[in-house]
Design an enzyme around this catalytic site. Sequence first.
Site, PDB file in Angstrom:
ATOM      1  N   ARG A  18      40.590  45.646  36.901  1.00 17.13           N
ATOM      2  CA  ARG A  18      39.688  46.774  36.715  1.00 17.13           C
ATOM      3  C   ARG A  18      39.465  47.506  38.040  1.00 17.13           C
ATOM      4  NH1 ARG A  18      36.862  47.516  32.436  1.00 17.13           N
ATOM      5  NH2 ARG A  18      36.883  45.277  31.931  1.00 17.13           N
ATOM      6  N   GLU A  41      46.553  42.907  32.894  1.00 16.93           N
ATOM      7  CA  GLU A  41      45.843  43.938  32.121  1.00 16.93           C
ATOM      8  C   GLU A  41      45.229  44.970  33.058  1.00 16.93           C
ATOM      9  OE1 GLU A  41      41.386  44.013  30.197  1.00 16.93           O
ATOM     10  OE2 GLU A  41      42.571  42.188  29.949  1.00 16.93           O
ATOM     11  N   LYS A 130      39.434  37.364  22.246  1.00 15.33           N
ATOM     12  CA  LYS A 130      38.766  37.408  23.538  1.00 15.33           C
ATOM     13  C   LYS A 130      37.295  37.084  23.316  1.00 15.33           C
ATOM     14  CE  LYS A 130      37.388  41.004  26.864  1.00 15.33           C
ATOM     15  NZ  LYS A 130      37.674  42.395  27.304  1.00 15.33           N
TER      16      LYS A 130
END
Length: 208
Positions: A18, A41, A130
């Site tokens: 992120r 990711e 998740k």
Amino acid sequence: MIQLDPFLTRMPLIAILRGIKPDEAVAVGHALVDAGFAVIEVPLNSPEPFESIRLLSEALGPDILVGAGTVLQPGDVARVADAGGRLIVMPHSDAAVIRAAKAAGLACTPGISTPTEGFAALASGADALKLFPAEVITPGVLKAMRSVFPTSTCFLPVGGITPDTMEPFIKAGAAGFGLGSALYTAGKSAADVGKDGRAFVEAWHRFS
């Protein structure tokens, strides 16, 4: 159709980058691969996420599963696929996003926090669940969920996971983890990401 299991079998830790920028992505990606990671990711609320996904996919090749996180809308799925991403990770369990991901041939891991959300996500085609946020969904909750879900269900706790907090979740039945700020924060060097990545990999091997 992308299969998630072979990547998680190699190393069931998903690196969540992120805040990463495109000019940082490849170096960090290589550091993670060198540490033993197989799944990366890039959350869509990062700067230029589709460009980072494209660069990582091209640099790391088909042996590393690169995809997007924080995917909120079905329309984002096609953009991820166009950038070379093959994994859709969500903070929620919107059936429309799950179905869009599966229709595009991508792996999909929606976020769930209750059995109702989890069963609905599996019915929509989710490849794994998740468990989010793991700061408030305890190992005891995971153990209780495992008792009623199909034995093949893959639960991946995400949120506040560190090498020191992995063991109770593994004992409760976690199949792996999504790793956020303890692994990567915006601007963190590739060398430091690699160092912390190795600590997570070592913890997984120690406790699993």
